[in-house]
Design a protein around this motif. Structure first.
Motif, short mmCIF file in Angstrom:
data_model
loop_
_atom_site.label_atom_id
_atom_site.label_comp_id
_atom_site.label_asym_id
_atom_site.label_seq_id
_atom_site.Cartn_x
_atom_site.Cartn_y
_atom_site.Cartn_z
N GLN A 1 0.84 -1.28 0.05
CA GLN A 1 -0.04 -0.03 0.09
C GLN A 1 0.88 1.31 0.06
N ILE A 2 1.91 1.16 0.66
CA ILE A 2 2.95 2.28 0.98
C ILE A 2 3.47 2.69 -0.62
N ILE A 3 3.97 1.52 -1.08
CA ILE A 3 4.61 2.09 -2.28
C ILE A 3 3.84 2.49 -3.49
N ARG A 4 2.62 1.83 -3.35
CA ARG A 4 1.53 2.12 -4.50
C ARG A 4 0.96 3.47 -4.20
N ALA A 5 0.67 3.83 -2.86
CA ALA A 5 0.28 5.22 -2.97
C ALA A 5 1.25 6.38 -2.97
N ALA A 6 2.45 6.01 -2.90
CA ALA A 6 3.76 7.07 -2.83
C ALA A 6 3.83 7.85 -4.13
N ALA A 7 3.62 9.26 -4.14
CA ALA A 7 3.76 9.97 -5.32
C ALA A 7 5.14 10.21 -5.82
N ASP A 8 5.83 10.19 -5.00
CA ASP A 8 7.51 10.29 -5.12
C ASP A 8 8.49 9.56 -3.95
N ALA A 9 9.58 9.63 -4.02
CA ALA A 9 10.47 8.93 -3.25
C ALA A 9 10.13 9.35 -1.72
N SER A 10 10.03 10.88 -1.38
CA SER A 10 9.72 11.49 -0.15
C SER A 10 8.68 10.72 0.46
N ASP A 11 7.54 10.10 -0.23
CA ASP A 11 6.55 9.55 0.48
C ASP A 11 6.75 8.25 1.15
N LEU A 12 8.12 7.60 0.93
CA LEU A 12 8.49 6.42 1.16
C LEU A 12 9.36 6.43 2.70
N GLU A 13 9.15 7.65 3.33
CA GLU A 13 9.77 7.85 4.70
C GLU A 13 9.46 6.75 5.57
N CYS A 14 8.37 6.41 5.46
CA CYS A 14 7.83 5.50 6.64
C CYS A 14 8.51 4.13 6.31
N LEU A 15 8.92 3.71 5.32
CA LEU A 15 9.65 2.61 5.02
C LEU A 15 10.95 2.36 5.65
N THR A 16 11.60 3.63 6.08
CA THR A 16 12.69 3.49 6.66
C THR A 16 12.60 3.19 8.20
N GLU A 17 11.38 3.27 8.82
CA GLU A 17 11.36 2.81 10.20
C GLU A 17 11.61 1.52 10.53
N ASP A 18 12.62 1.15 11.22
CA ASP A 18 13.18 -0.23 11.48
C ASP A 18 12.24 -0.84 12.67
N ALA A 19 11.34 -1.81 12.18
CA ALA A 19 10.56 -2.31 13.14
C ALA A 19 11.31 -4.01 13.43
N SER A 20 12.50 -3.94 13.60
CA SER A 20 13.07 -5.09 13.39
C SER A 20 13.78 -5.65 14.93
N ALA A 21 13.03 -4.99 15.83
CA ALA A 21 13.75 -5.41 17.00
C ALA A 21 14.00 -7.08 17.42
N GLU A 22 15.08 -7.37 17.89
CA GLU A 22 15.13 -8.66 17.99
C GLU A 22 15.19 -9.19 19.50
#
Lengths: 67, 546
Positions: free
Chosen positions: B495-516
């Motif tokens: 959904q995020i990639i589809r809705a993004a108008a440009d690269a700036s809209d991908l900011e939320c993909l940089t959130e690292d939710a990978s706590a180990e």
């Protein structure tokens, strides 16, 4: 049988490599399977000029080592 | 801790060619020509690949950009594909690294799809070359003339950090190493691609594995040493921070059994992560040789015997059945789940069935799923038709060309079309896999980013994609990291990639939710803690090192 005795037996005739088909003439169940499996052989085998020059073609398939 | 067992293949291809005069062309030139046409190979699918500039420098030039490697290095010309694959040249060979896949069938589709693209690129390159030029690619991994020359088609499986360190570095649990090495020793011949081996004494021998004669160690770091490769390899190239990537270099590219092999190794390594250490062979390397080289060419029986640690001698089919049965029990008891190794019960059941066929000498039935068996029957029939032996050049040529990427040359493709071979997927699945990466994998998101924002991307790696936030040359960069192999899986990012108008809209993909989460070990962790935290450092550094 102890492990030691089994180890001594390793590498004896029992483990000798099996030869090529030409070295194993005679009734051959596997060859019959091969004939049936390759019933599509007229299609599967390349009975073409290339195979007649197989030695030359093999040289053209040479590769370098890689990984 | 068991981690999901993502599967990947480094498909290094036999790369050769000849010019209009019939003279051989250097492999490097063939590889360059083929790789240059990978983009064209994806055109029918309406997608494009992403690649850095061919001079090794990204935008900005030598004084303002990023250097990405010489076009003349041994590993270069990387092309990142929209379906998660990566194409490049490695030691003069065309090589494709497939997208990580969890499903064994998706893995098989990835591998066969990689060959479809490579063949399309080869054809494009040949059409653009001087008239009479012929380029050849094959999934064979051994030279048809010199058995000392070999190249890899490595199988990669994600494992926990703990298992990787145990197997490759610390050897804290040698019995687990013994189990894993033994299972690999059996899988190498069982899932081999077959090879006519010429020992140099004028005889010829059929080997189930095309790599067996190069495997002479249990564990090595080197991958290219002739006759000096290991069942296990300590190369450490993780494609994500959260797990390791076990590099298994002994396997052939066995197209008919990719799904079965992938599933088997998923389960073996999941069992090892649970501490399983049964069925240990006394000498796994010798077992690989004995099982690879001893087949009765009259009956089809696999006669080779190997010694188990308890002194019992066992054939390859019997050994594979025991291990597969033990793994099925682990699936049934819930130790190995679908989240770790999907479709495992079905695949392991099929392996058990194949071991029965092997004991019956029913090689034609084996040939449906095992490449060595299909190739053996193909070569035997050719020998009979021509009155030839395995040493005959025409038979060796047929051996090498069996896995040629061209459907009109490779017998594999024809036998598949005729129903004699069944890789447990259909060709349409392999074609479909070229549209997107596996949905359960980060390769899906990476591929979608390449498709949608290719013009804004400044670099791609297995665990990150870097994009410009604008079209200006010095626009700020956005780094999207993929710490896990599923960080950008379809459900998380579509959904995020589809809705993004440009690269700036991908900011939320940089959130690292990978706590180990990591379990504490009150015994094993003490030495590590002492080494990591010198006295006083935890209190603000009073006694810290200078």
């Amino acid at each position: 049988m102890s492990v030691e005795k089994k180890l001594v037996r390793r590498g004896t005739k029992e483990e000798a490599p099996v030869g090529s088909p030409a070295e194993q003439a005679g009734p051959n169940a596997l060859l019959e399977q091969a004939r049936q499996f390759a019933a599509v052989a007229a299609e599967a085998h390349r009975e073409c000029e290339e195979i007649e020059n197989a030695e030359q073609e093999l040289q053209r398939r040479r590769n370098t080592s890689g990984e | 801790m068991i981690v999901p067992k993502f599967l990947g293949r480094d498909c290094e291809l036999s790369t050769s060619g000849s010019d209009a005069a019939g003279e051989p062309i250097k492999a490097w030139d063939v590889s360059r020509a083929v790789i240059e046409n990978v983009d064209a190979a994806y055109e029918p699918y309406g997608t494009k690949v992403w690649t850095p500039r061919s001079d090794g420098w990204l935008w900005g030039g030598k004084y303002g950009g990023f250097y990405l490697g010489s076009a003349y290095s041994t590993d270069c010309l990387r092309h990142w594909a929209p379906d998660g694959k990566c194409f490049y040249v490695d030691m003069s060979h065309v090589e494709v690294c497939t997208a990580p896949a969890l499903s064994p069938r998706a893995f098989a589709a990835q591998v066969i799809g990689a060959l479809l693209v490579a063949e399309a690129a080869r054809k494009c390159a040949e059409q653009r070359a001087e008239l009479g030029t012929a380029y050849r690619l094959s999934a064979s991994n051994a030279d048809p003339v010199d058995p000392a020359i070999s190249w890899g088609s490595h199988l990669n499986v994600s494992v926990s950090h703990a298992l990787w360190e145990d197997l490759c570095l610390s050897h804290d649990h040698p019995a687990i190493l013994g189990f894993v090495a033994s299972a690999i020793a059996a899988a190498v011949p069982f899932f081999g691609a077959g090879y006519v081996l010429l020992p140099g004494d004028g005889t010829a021998r059929y080997s189930l594995s095309a790599r067996a004669h190069h495997i002479t160690r249990v564990l090595t770091l080197a991958t290219t040493e002739a006759f000096g490769r290991g069942l296990l390899n300590t190369r450490r190239e993780p494609h994500a921070r959260a797990c390791e990537r076990l590099h298994l270099i002994g396997f052939d590219q066995s197209l008919a059994s990719e799904a079965l092999l992938g599933s088997f190794m998923q389960c073996v390594l999941a069992a090892a992560e649970e501490g399983y250490c049964g069925h240990v062979l006394f000498d796994p390397v010798r077992a690989t040789h004995a099982w690879s080289w001893q087949i009765d060419l009259k009956s089809g029986a696999l006669t080779g015997l190997a010694l188990l640690a308890d002194g019992e001698r066992i054939t390859l089919p019997a050994y594979m059945r025991r291990v597969a049965t033990a793994l099925i029990e682990m699936c049934d008891s819930g130790f190995i789940t679908d989240a770790v190794a999907p479709e495992a019960r079905e695949m392991l059941g099929r392996i058990v069935e194949l071991t029965r066929y092997a004991e019956e000498g029913a090689v034609a039935r084996l040939g449906r799923h095992l490449t060595w068996a299909a190739k053996l029957l193909h070569l035997l029939d050719l020998c009979a038709r021509r009155g030839a032996t395995f040493a005959d050049p025409a038979v060796r040529l047929a051996d090498h060309d069996f896995l040629d990427t061209g459907a009109e040359r490779g017998a594999f493709w024809r036998l598949w079309r005729s129903g004699r071979i069944d890789p447990l997927i259909e060709l349409r699945h392999a074609r479909k896999s070229l549209l997107d990466g596996p949905p359960e994998s980060s390769a899906w998101g990476r591929g979608r980013l390449i498709q949608r924002f290719g013009a804004d991307i400044t670099s791609v790696e297995w665990d990150r994609v870097v994009l410009r936030r604008g079209h200006e040359r010095f626009a700020p960069l956005l780094c999207i990291e993929m710490p896990r192999l599923d960080s950008l899986c379809r459900t998380r990012c579509e959904q995020i990639i589809r809705a993004a108008a440009d690269a700036s809209d991908l900011e939320c993909l940089t959130e690292d939710a990978s706590a180990e989460a990591r379990l504490e070990d009150p015994v094993g962790d003490v030495s590590r803690q002492l080494a990591v935290l010198p006295r006083g450092e935890e209190n603000g550094g009073a006694g810290a090192r200078p």
